[in-house]
Write an enzyme that holds these catalytic residues in place. Sequence first.
Site, short mmCIF file in Angstrom:
data_model
loop_
_atom_site.label_atom_id
_atom_site.label_comp_id
_atom_site.label_asym_id
_atom_site.label_seq_id
_atom_site.Cartn_x
_atom_site.Cartn_y
_atom_site.Cartn_z
N ARG A 46 2.46 64.06 44.00
CA ARG A 46 3.23 63.35 42.98
C ARG A 46 4.49 64.14 42.64
NH1 ARG A 46 2.68 64.04 37.62
NH2 ARG A 46 0.47 64.60 37.73
N TYR A 98 21.94 42.13 37.37
CA TYR A 98 20.64 41.63 37.86
C TYR A 98 19.70 41.37 36.68
CZ TYR A 98 15.95 41.92 39.90
OH TYR A 98 14.63 41.69 40.24
N ASP A 170 24.85 50.78 39.83
CA ASP A 170 23.91 50.16 40.76
C ASP A 170 24.73 49.69 41.96
OD1 ASP A 170 22.21 48.51 42.21
OD2 ASP A 170 21.20 47.72 40.43
N LYS A 195 16.57 46.65 49.77
CA LYS A 195 17.58 45.76 50.30
C LYS A 195 18.22 46.32 51.58
CE LYS A 195 16.77 43.42 46.46
NZ LYS A 195 16.01 44.30 45.58
#
Length: 385
Positions: A46, A98, A170, A195
């Site tokens: 982690r 978004y 972004d 994406k």
Amino acid sequence: MHFQTLLVHGHEKPDKTYNAVIPPIYLTTTYRSEKFGKRERFGYSRGNNPTRAYLEGLIAELEGAKHGFAFSSGMTAIAASLAVLKSGDQVLVTKNVYGGTVALLDGFFKDFGLSYELIDMSDLNQLERAFNEKTKAVLIESPSNPLLDITDIEAVSRAAKKRGIITIVDNTFLSPYLQRPLELGADIVVESATKFFSGHSDVIAGTAATNDDGLAGKIGAYQRLAGGIAQPFDIYLLVRGLKTLSVRIDRQVENAGKIVEFLQNNPGIDKIYYPGLAEHPGYAINQRQSKSPGSMVSFLLNPAYNIAVFFDSLRYITPGASLGSVETLIQHPATGSHATFSPEQRKQAGITDNLIRLSAGIENLNDLIEDLEQALKKSIGKNSD
């Protein structure tokens, strides 16, 4: 090393043990301590993992950053970037951002005392008026999702820095291949790696990068403590996808430009949103700060055409969420990416019911044009009262 070569060969030897060309997948959750009390680089996955460390180093190189981070999704990357703020802070956000970003702010960060305001980032005067003593961050999408508004990243970053405000960009719609926000003055850049980075509709992941050691410490702490980490096998697929990022995007941009030409000459299209058009308000700024307008296109369907029939008639173009993949994807923002917006927010952002967003893929252009043409013909004059 040029960008395309970096994509293929990486920033370092991926396997120093056996000289494998492809980075090994380390699926282990824990690591044996060589000596009692000694803190090793890798102790628990982690916190750190060799596979993830390779990708994060590559991300830093691609973005022109000192620090790179790989997350379980683009939304986790945005959350980690917003988590550098504190209760009582305000973030100014691109108005047609978004929908998931607004949902995250409304559904999660609002309860922790973080406020936000949606503004037109292309209007520097509006931005200046919106700054107040609580403003601690600016969150930009350029091009924005879905209306492809262009923000002058350098000008906004400069205005924010004067006030000690950080700028988060972004960059999902362009990727570092076409635009490098950190070089334009941004403090943090995030990507939905689902994406263009992946490019094959088979990985959910996100990335963030920064040159600021203090911000990197906070982002890294969020990643380590919240555990929203990219998993080793997903990273393997992501690294594989990144190798073809430049050639995919080159083809996608080419297809997008030709699709725009077709749409310009079709009576079924009332308006086209594409930064590659000289009449686009942000054309000059995008020319200056990006290598190209990208492969995202949005347009308004004439009311005489039935939008449901149009979507259902498509053969090759895929109706569905996401973007940036090898297949051409198309979406209705009002019921898809921005369904979480209130009617008032959609109106403010300019997201109408006849708005369509298209992400150009790498298919044969003639097939894509033919598909759009036949779907438009089938949908004309079939609107219900």
